[in-house]
Design a protein around this motif. Structure first.
Motif, mmCIF file in Angstrom:
data_model
loop_
_atom_site.group_PDB
_atom_site.id
_atom_site.type_symbol
_atom_site.label_atom_id
_atom_site.label_comp_id
_atom_site.label_asym_id
_atom_site.label_seq_id
_atom_site.Cartn_x
_atom_site.Cartn_y
_atom_site.Cartn_z
ATOM 1 N N VAL A 37 0.850 -1.182 0.000
ATOM 2 C CA VAL A 37 0.000 0.000 0.000
ATOM 3 C C VAL A 37 0.886 1.233 0.000
ATOM 4 O O VAL A 37 1.797 1.360 0.816
ATOM 5 C CB VAL A 37 -0.928 0.015 1.238
ATOM 6 C CG1 VAL A 37 -1.934 1.149 1.116
ATOM 7 C CG2 VAL A 37 -1.640 -1.319 1.384
ATOM 8 N N CYS A 38 0.606 2.132 -0.922
ATOM 9 C CA CYS A 38 1.467 3.302 -1.059
ATOM 10 C C CYS A 38 1.231 4.295 0.066
ATOM 11 O O CYS A 38 0.098 4.553 0.456
ATOM 12 C CB CYS A 38 1.208 3.964 -2.412
ATOM 13 S SG CYS A 38 2.190 5.451 -2.604
ATOM 14 N N LYS A 39 2.306 4.841 0.583
ATOM 15 C CA LYS A 39 2.176 5.831 1.645
ATOM 16 C C LYS A 39 2.855 7.143 1.266
ATOM 17 O O LYS A 39 3.040 8.015 2.093
ATOM 18 C CB LYS A 39 2.788 5.286 2.935
ATOM 19 C CG LYS A 39 4.261 5.021 2.824
ATOM 20 C CD LYS A 39 4.930 4.885 4.168
ATOM 21 C CE LYS A 39 6.419 4.732 3.962
ATOM 22 N NZ LYS A 39 7.159 4.377 5.138
ATOM 23 N N SER A 40 3.231 7.268 -0.005
ATOM 24 C CA SER A 40 3.944 8.491 -0.388
ATOM 25 C C SER A 40 2.991 9.676 -0.565
ATOM 26 O O SER A 40 1.782 9.526 -0.418
ATOM 27 C CB SER A 40 4.736 8.254 -1.670
ATOM 28 O OG SER A 40 5.982 7.708 -1.338
ATOM 29 N N ILE A 41 3.545 10.811 -0.933
ATOM 30 C CA ILE A 41 2.817 12.068 -0.779
ATOM 31 C C ILE A 41 1.426 12.092 -1.428
ATOM 32 O O ILE A 41 0.433 12.356 -0.763
ATOM 33 C CB ILE A 41 3.648 13.245 -1.316
ATOM 34 C CG1 ILE A 41 4.925 13.342 -0.477
ATOM 35 C CG2 ILE A 41 2.884 14.559 -1.243
ATOM 36 C CD1 ILE A 41 5.896 14.349 -0.957
ATOM 37 N N SER A 42 1.349 11.783 -2.730
ATOM 38 C CA SER A 42 0.052 11.906 -3.406
ATOM 39 C C SER A 42 -0.987 11.035 -2.727
ATOM 40 O O SER A 42 -2.136 11.434 -2.517
ATOM 41 C CB SER A 42 0.171 11.505 -4.861
ATOM 42 O OG SER A 42 1.163 12.281 -5.463
ATOM 43 N N CYS A 43 -0.597 9.831 -2.400
ATOM 44 C CA CYS A 43 -1.534 8.917 -1.762
ATOM 45 C C CYS A 43 -1.879 9.408 -0.364
ATOM 46 O O CYS A 43 -3.034 9.364 0.059
ATOM 47 C CB CYS A 43 -0.960 7.522 -1.711
ATOM 48 S SG CYS A 43 -0.823 6.807 -3.361
ATOM 49 N N GLU A 44 -0.863 9.879 0.316
ATOM 50 C CA GLU A 44 -1.049 10.382 1.684
ATOM 51 C C GLU A 44 -2.103 11.486 1.691
ATOM 52 O O GLU A 44 -3.047 11.456 2.487
ATOM 53 C CB GLU A 44 0.301 10.902 2.215
ATOM 54 C CG GLU A 44 0.261 11.624 3.546
ATOM 55 C CD GLU A 44 0.207 10.678 4.745
ATOM 56 O OE1 GLU A 44 0.810 9.583 4.668
ATOM 57 O OE2 GLU A 44 -0.448 11.032 5.739
ATOM 58 N N CYS A 57 6.201 5.700 -3.226
ATOM 59 C CA CYS A 57 5.473 5.910 -4.486
ATOM 60 C C CYS A 57 5.581 4.748 -5.477
ATOM 61 O O CYS A 57 6.673 4.294 -5.809
ATOM 62 C CB CYS A 57 5.974 7.183 -5.145
ATOM 63 S SG CYS A 57 5.099 7.552 -6.662
ATOM 64 N N ILE A 58 4.456 4.277 -5.939
ATOM 65 C CA ILE A 58 4.459 3.181 -6.912
ATOM 66 C C ILE A 58 4.105 3.682 -8.310
ATOM 67 O O ILE A 58 3.701 2.930 -9.187
ATOM 68 C CB ILE A 58 3.503 2.043 -6.475
ATOM 69 C CG1 ILE A 58 2.131 2.595 -6.121
ATOM 70 C CG2 ILE A 58 4.105 1.280 -5.311
ATOM 71 C CD1 ILE A 58 1.122 1.518 -5.709
ATOM 72 N N GLY A 59 4.233 4.983 -8.483
ATOM 73 C CA GLY A 59 4.090 5.539 -9.828
ATOM 74 C C GLY A 59 2.651 5.628 -10.301
ATOM 75 O O GLY A 59 2.394 5.587 -11.503
ATOM 76 N N ALA A 60 1.730 5.714 -9.379
ATOM 77 C CA ALA A 60 0.321 5.814 -9.794
ATOM 78 C C ALA A 60 -0.324 7.004 -9.091
ATOM 79 O O ALA A 60 -1.485 6.963 -8.693
ATOM 80 C CB ALA A 60 -0.407 4.518 -9.448
ATOM 81 N N CYS A 61 0.447 8.063 -8.944
ATOM 82 C CA CYS A 61 0.008 9.226 -8.159
ATOM 83 C C CYS A 61 -1.321 9.786 -8.663
ATOM 84 O O CYS A 61 -2.157 10.222 -7.901
ATOM 85 C CB CYS A 61 1.049 10.322 -8.192
ATOM 86 S SG CYS A 61 2.668 9.734 -7.767
ATOM 87 N N GLY A 62 -1.528 9.752 -10.011
ATOM 88 C CA GLY A 62 -2.756 10.302 -10.585
ATOM 89 C C GLY A 62 -3.991 9.561 -10.113
ATOM 90 O O GLY A 62 -5.099 10.090 -10.133
#
Ligand code: SF4
Ligand code: FES
Ligand code: FES
Lengths: 776, 205
Positions: free
Chosen positions: B80-87, B122-127
């Motif tokens: 599960v992504c926890k990077s900025i966009s997802c956050e 980030c898994i590269g799916a920020c959009g």
């Protein structure tokens, strides 16, 4: 020669080669830039950032690592600016974040670049209050090397060395970020012939040797430069002694020879010096063994030599004497011949199965090691170079890395096959080491040599072989190319013996010339031919048949136990003298240890015996012998005298020549079933009496190709029993598909193989159980 | 256990794509990971023989990249992504609900070896944030509720192979953009050299 360029460092102009790194250019002009990861013999990586300097760029001043930035015309460098100082402090503060600072219990303390540079360039105090990273304290990564990952600063010197220089990358960084650590793969220890070099170049105490751990503090060590005796490259070393004990040997950077590196044998083969098994008094062996005085033993021996003038007197010499000692022996032998009026029956034999006439006729053709760097093509046909001339292998590897083409002729150097442009195996060379085709018809050979600079490293590959093919190859190369040759006799000071003994014969001559009907006296001098020669059995028989055998040695071994009298001798470190390496470079060995008990150096015995012939004659000292010996060298301009060799400009040795006379008969008709090879580690007296490395030569194995393994012997197990006549040995089998069919490699310097006949077939059977494979 | 014949064949196909054998290291590690759910020591030995470098050199690379697992993972690796966009799009609640459903903390695997849970960068799916990956198959626009449904579905259906597109249709929400390639399944499909490995879709057939 390229034109020099000028750069400006800290306000002064310095001139430098155009493609140098800033750190090198500064170093050469005496400006020291601190560093951890950069090492002049390895490619730069820029790992540690300790070497940051400020340079002027079109966009103003910038900090750059001086170990990865090359100089350019008019470059302005500042190595001492405030910014640089701040950077250095910062780098050190970061490096110390995870460093345990256990200097009080660390072997490196006192000679530790991290400690020294923290003192010189560090911030003085730490702001770090958090927990440091923790790892299990030292873990063994091989039998002889320990790794303390907490101390490691991740400079990648060790990993680069093992990859770039020695070519056995068995250690690597694993993990990432805070967890990054050097490690090995489970069950794949750092078993490298050169692993000790990583200990020497590690800039902290992360890598340590089992043999030196907790033994001494650097400031307590007495140090002297000397020359290693392990192979004929003659590596420059520094001997470290404390309380009259040799504790460590370090490599010294001699540009002509080892360039700072050592094989682990050269580095760790010294504990025997202080072994309690060492013989320190003359031993008289008849029904019992008793200690006698030097005088008594000399009387006994001279009586044996002089009372029967017609006896045959044979001297079997080993490779560990100094030039001065060979010279003294030669003098004694000449006088003895005269005194006994018997020159025919008095001979000197050199104890090395691989000795043959070699290529010495034309001095012009003799190459130097550094010719490898200038050659277009390197040709190798000799015994296994990695095992027998390990540091020469490093030089070859380096040359190949720099684009030189390596051509190997079979079948010994299979381990370094991947370095070659061409490997000429079974199609070209049969298992008796004869050419299957005309040399001129060998595919692709001509293209690599025609009118090129060629260095050929030539020697016998097998103790038993016709040397005619080697000569043919030499002649062919000589015709077609600009040839330099290195004679690949590998043992210690072989070339010193050749230079200083008027006529050298081989072990085969000893065996053949031995005449039972005569009265026979044999001297063995630091030689153990009963253990590691193809002729071991025959030599043993002859020694037993001899009337009187004198052994000059340090240990009781297979040969010396057959002697009537053993005279205790000295080792390197305990005597002063010179040795000659395979390029005829004469190098100095220095004394730093006292001689144990009443042991004497060989030359002192020869001197005493000479004195018995003529009481006018006596060699007073090593220095006297050295100056007498020097008289016979050809180039009078620069003689290898102690005085010359001690001059700073000659510490790398002096090239000089003497005519060489080797009288060894060629062996013609052969049919090899087994190829006897020498591995780096074996069961020599010195090695088995050096506990740290004694077990490294204990594994017994054989090698053959798969067709032989499966087809000829129908084996399906890697543990087999090898039998021939009354010999039966359990061995591991390794498959080596570069070998020709039906040729089995036998490491003759491992226990138990010396009684095999290489020309007879062996039986191989799957061993009943693994337990039987005990190596003791 | 050493590698199966077919796997070695596939490995050799990949190796043939490169002028230097060792360049095939990363895709081969991917094969290894797929085989066992992690990079086993046996696979390392196998790869070292295949590409002609030492085991520790393989290990060095394998342990550097966090997407190559050093330990056995469950059948489904939930990243599960926890990077900025997802956050900023509330990945926290997605993380919490997945944690609650599985009962796992970061990098843990359950006893039945069904799930391994990890929070990743980030898994590269920020959009399409918040996003997750199941065995590196990406699903975008997740909600806490949908993420639980996804886990339940995995637990019950136990599909051998998961396919991004299908997961997206069943559980996903807003997608970032169209990848513009025919078969966008398989997180690594678009990378040359990984193509021989086959996409998740292909694998199921
Ligand atoms: S062990 Fe020593 S040489 Fe190797 S990376 Fe660490 S500090 Fe450098
Ligand atoms: S010495 Fe230059 S970065 Fe380490
Ligand atoms: S931040 Fe989650 S996919 Fe980029």
């Amino acid at each position: 020669m390229t034109d020099k360029i000028t750069i400006n460092v800290n306000g002064s102009e310095i001139s430098t080669e155009p493609d140098q790194l800033i750190i090198e250019a500064c170093e050469d002009s005496g400006i020291h830039i601190p560093r951890f990861c950069w090492h002049k013999r390895m490619d730069p990586v820029g790992m540690c950032r300790m070497c940051l300097v400020e340079i002027d760029t079109p966009r103003g001043k910038a900090l750059v690592p001086s170990c990865t930035t090359k100089v350019s015309e008019d470059l302005i460098v500042d190595t001492e600016s405030e910014v640089v100082k701040k950077a250095q402090e910062g780098v050190l503060e970061f490096l110390l974040i995870n460093h345990p600072l256990d200097c009080p219990v660390c072997d490196k303390a006192g000679e530790c670049p991290l400690q020294d540079q923290t003192m010189a360039y560090g911030p003085g105090e730490s702001r770090f209050v958090e927990d440091k990273r923790h790892f299990e304290k030292p873990i063994p990564i091989s039998e002889i090397i320990l790794l303390d990952r907490e101390r490691c600063i991740l400079c990648a010197r060790c990993t680069r060395f093992s990859d770039e220089i020695s070519g056995d990358p068995l250690i690597e960084f694993i993990q990432r970020g805070n967890k990054t650590q050097v490690n090995t793969f489970p069950d794949e220890p750092f078993r490298s012939y050169f692993s000790g070099n990583t200990v020497q170049i590690c800039p902290v105490g992360a890598l340590t040797s089992t043999s030196y751990r907790f033994k001494a503090r650097p400031w307590d060590l007495k140090k002297v430069s000397s020359t290693c005796n392990c192979c004929s490259v003659g590596c420059s070393v520094e001997l470290n002694v404390s309380q009259n004990k040799m504790l460590r040997i370090l490599g010294e950077d001699n540009d002509f020879t080892n360039q700072g590196w050592l094989s682990d044998k050269g580095r760790y083969n010294f504990e025997y010096l202080h072994s309690d098994k060492r013989i320190t008094l003359p031993l008289l062996i008849d029904s019992s063994t008793q200690e006698v005085s030097i005088n008594e033993s000399m009387d006994l021996i001279s009586n044996e030599i002089f009372s029967h003038k017609k006896s045959s007197v044979s001297f079997i010499v080993g490779p560990n004497s100094t030039n001065e000692e060979y010279f003294a022996l030669n003098n004694f032998v000449n006088d003895l011949k005269e005194k006994n009026d018997n020159s025919e029956n008095i001979n000197i034999y050199f104890s090395d199965d691989y000795l043959y006439k070699g290529f010495f006729e034309n001095q012009e053709k003799l190459g130097e090691i550094k010719d490898l760097d200038l050659a277009d093509t390197i040709i190798l046909w000799s015994q296994d170079i990695k095992d027998n001339l390990p540091t020469l292998y490093l030089r070859i590897k380096q040359a190949v890395k720099n684009g030189k083409k390596l051509l190997i002729f079979g079948h010994t150097n299979t381990a370094i096959k991947e370095l070659t442009e061409h490997y000429f195996g079974e199609e070209i060379i049969n298992k008796n080491f004869e050419f299957n085709v005309e040399i001129s018809e060998i595919p692709d050979l001509e293209e690599f040599i025609l009118d090129k600079n060629v260095v050929a490293i030539l020697g016998k590959s097998s103790p038993i072989q016709d040397v005619e093919p080697i000569t043919e190859l030499f002649q062919y190369l000589n015709e077609k190319s600009n040839l330099k040759v290195l004679n690949a006799f590998s043992k210690g000071n072989t070339f010193g013996a050749l230079q200083n003994i008027d006529c050298v014969k081989g072990l085969n001559e000893f065996v053949n010339e031995f005449d039972e009907s005569k009265r026979n006296l044999v001297f063995t001098i630091g030689a153990n031919p009963v253990n590691n020669s193809v002729l071991s059995k025959k030599i043993k028989d002859r020694l037993i048949m001899s009337d009187f055998v004198v052994a000059l040695d340090m240990f009781l071994n297979e040969t010396t136990e057959l002697a009537n009298i053993i005279l205790p001798t000295t080792s390197y470190g305990e005597k002063e003298g010179t040795v000659t390496n395979l390029e005829m470079r004469i190098l100095k060995q220095n004394k730093i240890l006292p001689v144990p008990g009443s042991a004497l150096s060989d030359w002192e015995y020869w001197s005493m015996l000479l004195n018995k012939i003529d009481n006018e004659k006596l060699f007073e000292s090593e220095i006297e012998l050295n100056s007498l010996m020097c008289d016979e060298y050809i180039d009078k301009e620069i003689l290898p005298s102690f005085e010359n060799l001690n001059k700073p400009q000659n510490l790398d040795g002096i090239l000089n020549f003497k005519p060489i006379n080797i009288e060894i008969e060629n062996i013609n008709l052969i049919n090899l079933e087994m190829l006897f090879v020498h591995r780096l580690y074996g069961d020599s007296s010195s090695q088995i009496n050096s506990p740290s490395i004694s077990m490294l030569g204990s594994e017994r194995f054989i090698e053959m190709n798969y067709a032989t393994y499966f087809g000829s012997y129908m084996l399906n197990n890697d543990v087999v029993t090898l039998t021939q006549d009354d010999v039966s040995i359990q061995v591991n089998v390794y498959i080596n598909d570069s070998l020709p069919d039906n040729l089995i490699i036998i490491p003759i310097n491992r226990r138990g193989f010396q009684n095999l006949d290489p020309q007879k077939k062996v039986e191989l059977e799957v061993a009943n159980s693994r337990e039987q494979l005990s190596v003791s | 256990m050493s590698w199966e014949k077919e796997l070695i064949e596939k490995a050799n196909e990949i190796i043939d794509l490169y002028p230097e054998k060792r360049s095939a290291l990363a895709p081969l590690l991917y094969l290894a990971q797929e085989r066992d759910g992690y990079i086993s020591d046996e696979s390392i030995v196998e790869i070292s023989n295949l590409v002609g470098i030492t085991e520790v050199q393989v290990k060095s690379v394998a342990s550097f990249y966090s997407m190559y697992k050093e330990e056995q993972t469950g059948k489904y690796l939930l990243s599960v992504c926890k990077s900025i966009s997802c956050e900023i799009n509330d990945s926290r609640s997605v993380i919490d609900s997945v944690k609650e459903f599985t009962g796992l903390e970061n990098y843990e695997t359950d006893v039945d070896k069904v799930f391994t849970f990890e929070e990743v960068e980030c898994i590269g799916a920020c959009g399409g944030a918040p996003a997750v990956q199941i065995n590196y198959e990406t699903v975008e626009g997740l909600t806490p509720q949908k993420s639980i449904e996804l886990c339940e579905w995995l637990k019950e259906e136990k599909p051998e192979v998961v396919v991004a597109e299908e997961l997206q249709n069943m559980f996903g929400g807003v997608k970032s953009f169209d990848w513009a390639i025919n078969d966008n399944t398989g997180s690594s499909y678009s990378v040359p050299g990984f193509q021989n490995i086959g996409t998740a879709k292909e694998k199921r057939i």
